[in-house]
Design an enzyme around this catalytic site. Structure first.
Site, short mmCIF file in Angstrom:
data_model
loop_
_atom_site.label_atom_id
_atom_site.label_comp_id
_atom_site.label_asym_id
_atom_site.label_seq_id
_atom_site.Cartn_x
_atom_site.Cartn_y
_atom_site.Cartn_z
N GLU A 1 4.50 -4.99 -7.95
CA GLU A 1 3.57 -4.87 -6.82
C GLU A 1 2.97 -6.22 -6.45
OE1 GLU A 1 3.38 -2.38 -5.03
OE2 GLU A 1 4.04 -0.71 -6.27
N ASN B 1 3.72 -8.38 -3.08
CA ASN B 1 2.62 -8.74 -2.18
C ASN B 1 2.61 -10.24 -1.88
OD1 ASN B 1 1.68 -6.17 -1.88
ND2 ASN B 1 -0.08 -6.39 -3.24
N ARG C 1 4.85 -0.45 4.95
CA ARG C 1 4.08 -0.57 3.71
C ARG C 1 3.12 0.62 3.69
NH1 ARG C 1 7.60 -3.23 1.44
NH2 ARG C 1 6.27 -2.87 -0.36
N1 LIG Z 1 -0.81 -11.91 -2.22
C1 LIG Z 1 -1.38 -11.50 -1.08
N2 LIG Z 1 -1.59 -12.38 -0.05
C2 LIG Z 1 -2.15 -11.97 1.11
N3 LIG Z 1 -2.55 -10.70 1.35
C3 LIG Z 1 -2.38 -9.78 0.38
C4 LIG Z 1 -1.79 -10.13 -0.88
N4 LIG Z 1 -1.77 -9.00 -1.65
C5 LIG Z 1 -2.32 -8.03 -0.90
N5 LIG Z 1 -2.69 -8.47 0.33
C6 LIG Z 1 -3.35 -7.70 1.40
O1 LIG Z 1 -3.86 -6.50 0.82
C7 LIG Z 1 -3.33 -5.35 1.50
C8 LIG Z 1 -3.18 -4.20 0.49
O2 LIG Z 1 -2.18 -4.51 -0.49
P1 LIG Z 1 -1.39 -3.31 -1.17
O3 LIG Z 1 -0.37 -3.87 -2.07
O4 LIG Z 1 -2.36 -2.35 -1.73
O5 LIG Z 1 -0.72 -2.59 0.08
P2 LIG Z 1 0.56 -3.04 0.94
O6 LIG Z 1 1.27 -4.17 0.26
O7 LIG Z 1 0.11 -3.29 2.32
O8 LIG Z 1 1.46 -1.73 0.89
P3 LIG Z 1 2.38 -1.28 -0.36
O9 LIG Z 1 1.98 -2.09 -1.54
O10 LIG Z 1 2.07 0.17 -0.54
O11 LIG Z 1 3.76 -1.51 0.05
C9 LIG Z 1 -2.05 -5.82 2.12
O12 LIG Z 1 -1.68 -5.03 3.22
C10 LIG Z 1 -2.39 -7.26 2.50
O13 LIG Z 1 -3.09 -7.30 3.71
MG LIG Z 2 1.79 -4.10 -1.74
#
Ligand SMILES: Nc1ncnc2c1ncn2[C@@H]1O[C@H](COP(=O)(O)OP(=O)(O)OP(=O)(O)O)[C@@H](O)[C@H]1O
Ligand SMILES: [Mg+2]
Lengths: 156, 141
Positions: A55, A59, A113
């Protein structure tokens, strides 16, 4: 453990550094799982760690670097049966960390996502810390105690 | 050129040694069949962001051939899944629903159930023990 000259260091540690390409998602989680195996974790603990690492690395690649060229760093340390993992990128950073932690919140719904990544990390490790600022990258730190590991590595 | 080939096969070996069981780290096989007008997709290997990118289109193409009437996703062959897999399921749910079709999941292990529960998927999609049960349920609807 304490070194001969009195320094407090982890029982073991490793560092990875790789390009932000999706092939490396599997590389990172498999490498961490192989490293943690020395603590003799259960399959369930290993799957949870692999998922949490996947995860965070995903990200970094999708949100941090928005699928452009960048470096992701993963480090893993073992402290007396506790695994501490850091996943770091120098990407775009998170504007509102509290919002990002909300289940089902995503900034990229058009990429299919689901906004569950951080929630999954939170439920699969014991502690999750997020340090991030816009334009300054993101660092995720997680800790998980491996139940079976009663004695420190490197001791008979 | 030979140099590149060599490095490649070496890293594949390293991956397999590290515990992927030699199954589908670099390729994500997906088997689609049509049973009584319902698309059955047997997912296999590791369902992460990397794998999902190519498999999404395969499923959509299959869905068009059954005019989005019904979709069964089987998770029997899945070794690993993260939120990218959840996104794939929810995305297909949206596209099937848009066409007034129906969808079901089957052969889900306990690790996967945990992810489905967390994300609320269990509230919107029925889960069956076998492919046959899932297909039957969609057919009768
Ligand atoms: N490393 C990162 N750099 C920039 N933004 C991030 C990062 N990690 C998370 N985010 C932000 O936090 C939000 C939530 O992250 P999360 O992993 O919970 O959901 P997602 O990646 O959008 O969806 P999913 O993980 O279910 O595919 C993301 O949509 C993004 O905007
Ligand atoms: Mg994610």
């Amino acid at each position: 453990m304490i070194t001969d000259d009195g320094m407090l260091v982890p029982d073991n540690e490793m560092h990875l550094q790789f390009r932000s390409v999706s092939e490396n998602e599997a590389f990172a989680r498999v490498a961490v799982a192989a490293f943690v195996s020395q603590l003799d974790p259960t399959m369930e603990e290993l799957t949870e760690l692999k998922t949490a690492v996947s995860e965070a690395v995903t990200n970094a690649i999708i949100h941090g670097y928005e699928n452009t060229y960048g470096e992701v760093r993963v480090s893993c340390a073992i402290w007396n049966g506790v695994v501490e993992i850091e996943i770091e990128d120098d990407g775009k950073g998170i504007e509102d960390v509290e919002l990002a932690r909300q289940p089902l919140w995503t900034s990229r719904p058009e990429l299919e996502r689901s906004g569950m990544g951080i929630t999954i990390m939170e439920s699969f490790v014991d502690e999750l810390m997020i340090e991030s600022a816009p334009g300054r990258g993101t660092r995720i730190r997680m800790r998980k105690t491996i139940a079976s590991s009663t004695k420190p590595i490197g001791q008979a | 050129m030979t140099g590149i080939t060599k490095v490649r096969s070496l890293s594949t070996v390293a991956f397999e040694t590290l515990g992927s069981g030699g199954k589908g780290v670099f390729t994500m096989p997906v088997e689609t069949t049509v049973v009584d007008g319902i698309l059955l997709v047997r997912l296999a290997g590791e369902l992460d962001h990397h794998a999902v990118e190519s498999i999404r289109q395969d499923i959509e193409t299959g869905l068009e051939s059954v005019r989005h009437r019904g979709l069964v996703l089987s998770f029997r062959g899945i070794d690993f899944m993260d939120s990218s897999g959840l996104g794939l399921i929810l995305g297909r749910y949206r596209s099937v629903k848009e066409h007034k079709g129906r969808m079901a999941l089957c052969e889900v292990n306990t690790t996967l159930s945990k992810l489905f529960e967390l994300s609320g998927i269990l509230k919107i999609l029925p889960v069956f023990e076998s492919e046959q049960a899932a297909i039957l349920a969609l057919k009768e609807a």
